[in-house]
Design an enzyme around this catalytic site. Structure first.
Site, PDB file in Angstrom:
ATOM      1  N   GLU A 205       0.843  -1.198   0.000  1.00 29.32           N
ATOM      2  CA  GLU A 205       0.000   0.000   0.000  1.00 29.32           C
ATOM      3  C   GLU A 205       0.879   1.248   0.000  1.00 29.32           C
ATOM      4  O   GLU A 205       1.975   1.258   0.561  1.00 29.32           O
ATOM      5  CB  GLU A 205      -0.924   0.009   1.216  1.00 29.32           C
ATOM      6  CG  GLU A 205      -2.049  -1.010   1.131  1.00 29.32           C
ATOM      7  CD  GLU A 205      -3.027  -0.864   2.288  1.00 29.32           C
ATOM      8  OE1 GLU A 205      -2.582  -0.524   3.393  1.00 29.32           O
ATOM      9  OE2 GLU A 205      -4.229  -1.084   2.066  1.00 29.32           O
ATOM     10  N   GLU A 210      -4.380   1.125  -2.465  1.00 25.93           N
ATOM     11  CA  GLU A 210      -5.135   0.740  -1.265  1.00 25.93           C
ATOM     12  C   GLU A 210      -5.665  -0.673  -1.454  1.00 25.93           C
ATOM     13  O   GLU A 210      -6.194  -1.024  -2.515  1.00 25.93           O
ATOM     14  CB  GLU A 210      -6.298   1.706  -1.035  1.00 25.93           C
ATOM     15  CG  GLU A 210      -7.181   1.358   0.141  1.00 25.93           C
ATOM     16  CD  GLU A 210      -6.526   1.640   1.495  1.00 25.93           C
ATOM     17  OE1 GLU A 210      -6.902   0.974   2.479  1.00 25.93           O
ATOM     18  OE2 GLU A 210      -5.659   2.547   1.552  1.00 25.93           O
TER      19      GLU A 210
END
Length: 910
Positions: A205, A210
């Site tokens: 990430e 994400e």
């Protein structure tokens, strides 16, 4: 418009009151509540507070569910929520509380963005901005202050961002960031057609990546919940990838195919993103689009289809992307409590006023009320430099003296006392406990607040006194069951205007009291007010400074009018009347049915004519089709007609036998010095119409300036000695200094040698001529051949347009309409050459509205005026024609004469 389902607006007192229903009050009792119910109550109270903060302040009323004989505190959760709402630990800056028996009240002061703790505050108050951004690996919700800075930066960035070949600013960052997203390590996975269950991704990430899991069987609800916030965060930062079906350890898990099918995953994602609100500051054609791409990738386990991975690639957005509409409320007595939509919220948040759009504004005008320290609904107020400031106007109109309670206007007080014997004693009995302040009397305060007059009211009196809140007394001759409603409505409107128009930022509520001359017992005789709620002492005006602050807001309320600059600047701004203009406007219409107003050039006659028509509507409860405005020329007629405050016609139309006059009762005549009698006795006809209802004659006001007479024929006006009653406007408020000096010289020339058609007595007004000296302005007089003049005007117009002026700022005026028709095409043709030769896209230069004759342009104004060969066909009015031309120009005046090529000469004043 989304209205609040559980907050109601009450009408019982002259303040904006929201009833929040039953609420548990007190820390101990609130801790015992069901958590869900406690949260609902907290949300309801906070939303009511937000609505009042954004709407001028007011009162939240609630019924206590827990009866208590002793005062109790509000509750820590409620206090914390209100502190978070105002983004300050100082809750007392905006809120006070009071308990009366089983009722609990929160008194709310209007929000203002004045920096009390040194930090900038947003223009409006919000519970949530619905704006998100990325911070390393996190999705962060912006609070109101952060959202304000973000939007301000976006707006500035769009404004100053260069473009290539005229492309919309939005296109540039999108193209630049495409390569960035494709070089991201996530792009390879995004392009994949199938992946393995349990596969570990080779990247982690980051700001642009994400990972989210399908941790529920309710897949569609889960996606609808999370996608908007991440779309907003990525789009508002640098773009990125949202992987749904990957855990925090980078392991691909996907969503089992038994829980969802491929098509529904993509459909839910696309439908959810399509509902995400966006706002554009730029000129992008893709107004409602976030640029994104959704991929649903098959996930296999041991060779068999296990499920799906959903990946959304989001490109950075040019302006602002929201997860939903911002959470911000307002309240109105008519609409109730309602939520702002995204566009309304953004426009209020970044409403910086006209300073940003006009560099010249601060040169020519003085700011009386700025948006940077005023309540949310306020509009900026400017006065031309050199005119009286609101402080000076307050001192002239509503002066406060220590240890002195004054009645103003004194002449009206004496007149009322002579007409009503019990009035003096009754009023003095009410205010005997006050020793410092003002009692401001009006025949009807309602009319001056743009409300309907109540005929049964003898007068209204507003008390502004030390150690007291403002109190509005309505005085009736006989008892009237509607009297209290009238008084409450007038007081409520006054309070709202003091805050939302006048910019008052202190605590304020206008209390009410109805007095009746026929009653032997007006119960409260100590100056108290009729209100079921006892307001805190902080609502009292503590000293002279607080009284003056309130009275300066009152000056703006009473003297403001919408500036003609509003349309040019693209945002609404207000100007202030002069004291001289206001004194004419404040006359009692019922006692001044007929009036001749003589005004020097640029003294604001047309402004007063418009304001008086608005006052007529409220005083006599009539519609626009009962008021007739008559002028000589079509451009002024069209200008007034666009205001939709009356029926506007030319004198020629008025005198046409086909023109029906049955509905008209009130008549306003403007620029009457240029009327003629060629079609009949217009004055006699107009007066007869206004007098046909003998029991209640209509208004008949005539505005004129003999100095601006443009012909030698009979005007149809009565002899000057019969023009009575008469008022004068002698302060020039329109023109720059050099232009005003020129006007003064021309006025004196006309005064010394007037045309025979002008009564000599009328010209003595020139001795009262004065202007506000501080706006420079310039005049240039030139002689050209026709060919050179056309080039000169085209060049000058082009230069002004490059400096930020618009075509609406420019007028090219000819001596006669015949000359205008002869030469207009030549000037237009030369201007079109400039447009084609430049990069400026002034396609609207083809519009010929900027061309007219001097006579037809009477009553209008422009920043820049070119006078083309202004020579009168009738020599006695040559100076009158020059005066008419010059008075149209606010800042730049060019007087251009035809000459032979050898006869070129030039004079300049600047």
């Amino acid at each position: 418009m989304e209205t609040h389902p559980s907050l109601a607006v009450k009408w019982s007192c002259p303040d904006l009151t929201i009833y929040a229903g039953e609420v548990t009050i007190g820390e101990e009792d609130r801790n015992k509540m069901d958590s869900k119910k406690r949260k609902l109550e907290k949300t309801r109270i906070t939303e009511a507070a937000c609505a009042l903060l954004n709407s001028g302040g007011g009162l939240i009323a609630m019924q206590m569910t827990n009866k208590s004989e002793h005062p109790v505190e509000m509750g820590q959760d409620l206090e914390k929520s209100l502190r978070e709402l105002i983004m300050s630990p100082n809750m007392q800056a905006f809120f006070e509380t009071k308990q009366q028996e089983d009722q609990f009240y929160i008194f709310v002061k209007s929000w203002s963005c004045r920096p009390e703790d040194g930090s900038t505050k947003p223009r409006i108050c919000s519970l949530g901005s619905s704006l998100y951004c990325r911070s390393i690996t996190s999705k962060v919700a912006m609070d109101s202050r952060e959202a304000f800075e973000f939007l301000k930066d976006k707006k500035a960035c769009i404004k100053y961002r260069p473009t290539d070949d005229g492309a919309p600013p939005a296109k540039i960052p999108r193209a630049m960031c495409q390569n960035s997203l494709e070089s991201n390590p996530a792009f390879e996975i995004f392009q994949s057609k199938k992946l393995e269950y349990g596969q570990c991704l080779l990247f982690s990430e980051s700001t642009s990546i994400e990972f989210k899991q399908f941790s529920t069987k309710h897949v569609q609800a889960y996606m609808k919940n999370i996608i908007p916030e991440y779309i907003s965060a990525f789009a508002n930062t640098q773009g990125g990838y949202l992987f749904i079906g990957v855990d925090d350890k980078r392991i691909i898990l996907g969503c089992p195919k038994d829980n969802v099918d491929r098509d529904s995953l993509k459909t839910v994602a696309n439908e959810t993103i399509s509902k995400v609100p966006v706002f554009h500051f730029c000129s992008s054609k893709d107004k409602d689009k976030v640029s994104y791409e959704t991929r649903v990738i098959d996930v296999f386990q041991e060779g068999n289809l296990y499920g799906y991975l959903c990946v959304i690639k989001v490109e950075p957005f040019c302006c602002a992307v929201f997860s939903e509409a911002p959470i911000s409320w307002m309240v109105d007595k008519e609409k109730g409590v309602y939520r702002l939509n995204t566009e309304e919220w953004v426009r209020m948040m970044v409403d910086f006023g006209p300073e940003a759009s006009s560099k010249d504004l601060s040169k020519d005008f003085e700011c009386q009320l700025s948006l940077c320290n005023s309540p949310p609904h306020c509009r900026p107020v400017y006065s031309k430099k050199g005119l009286q400031h609101k402080v000076d106007l307050q001192q002239r109109l509503f002066q406060v003296s220590p240890d002195c309670l004054k009645y103003t206007p004194e002449s009206l007080w004496k007149e009322l006392c002579s007409q009503h014997k019990r009035l003096k004693g009754l009023v003095k009995q009410q205010i005997r406990s006050f020793s410092c302040g003002l009692l401001i009397l009006y025949r009807s305060w309602a009319v001056d607040l743009n409300l309907k007059e109540k005929q049964e009211v003898i007068c209204d009196a507003l008390l502004i006194a030390q150690n007291s809140p403002p109190i509005l007394y309505t005085i009736l001759g006989e008892q009237d069951e509607q009297g209290q409603d009238y008084c409450n409505h007038t007081a409520f409107t006054l309070k709202q205007k003091l805050v939302n128009t006048g910019g008052y930022t202190g605590r304020v509520c206008v209390m009410t009291k109805v007095l009746c001359l026929s009653s032997q017992n007006n119960i409260e005789t100590n100056g108290g007010s009729v209100s079921p709620i006892n307001y805190p002492s902080s609502y009292n005006l503590a000293n002279i400074q607080e009284m003056q602050d309130l009275l300066q807001a009152l000056v703006i309320v009473l003297l403001n009018f919408r500036s003609f600059l509003s349309d040019q600047l693209g945002c609404e701004i207000l100007n202030l009347l002069t004291a001289q203009q206001y004194e004419i406007l404040s006359k009692s219409l019922r006692k001044t049915r007929e009036l001749f107003v003589h005004g020097l050039p640029g003294s604001g006659k047309t402004i007063i004519a418009m304001k008086i028509m608005e006052k007529i509507r409220n005083t006599f409860h009539c519609e626009t089709d009962s008021i007739l405005y008559i002028c000589e020329n079509q451009p002024l007629r069209d200008f007034i007609r666009a205001k939709r405050i009356c029926q506007a016609v030319t004198r020629k139309t008025f005198m046409n036998y086909r023109f029906k006059t049955n509905s008209f009762q009130h008549i306003i005549v403007d620029e009457a010095q240029n009327f003629r009698t060629e079609d009949g006795n217009w004055y006699g006809k107009a007066k007869a119409i206004s007098r046909r209802v003998k029991s209640c004659p209509g208004m008949f006001w005539i505005f004129l300036d003999y100095f601006q007479t443009s012909h030698l024929k009979e005007s149809g006006l009565p002899d000057f000695s019969r023009q009575y009653p008469r008022e004068e406007l002698t302060q020039v408020v329109r023109n720059g200094d050099k232009i005003a000096e020129f006007l003064q010289k021309e006025l004196q020339k006309i005064r010394d040698n007037p045309p025979c058609s002008i009564p000599r007595q009328s010209l003595n007004i020139v001795h009262e001529f004065k202007w506000s000296q501080s706006v420079s302005g310039n005049i240039k007089t030139e002689q050209f051949t026709l060919e050179d003049m056309v080039i000169y005007v085209a060049d000058k117009c082009y230069d002004f347009l490059r400096k930020g002026y618009s075509l609406q700022d420019i007028a090219v005026l000819f001596s006669t309409d015949k000359e205008k028709k002869t030469y207009e095409s030549m000037f237009l043709g030369e201007m079109r050459k400039r447009r084609r030769a430049s990069e400026m896209n002034h396609a609207y230069l083809c519009d010929s509205n900027m061309f007219d004759s001097i006579r037809r342009f009477s009553g209008l104004e422009r920043s820049i005026v070119f006078g083309i060969n202004p020579i009168a066909t009738e020599q006695p009015i040559s100076h009158n024609l020059l005066l008419c031309l010059a008075s149209r120009a606010m800042k730049h005046l060019y007087i251009l004469y035809f000459s032979t090529p050898e006869g070129h000469s030039s004079t300049e004043a600047c």
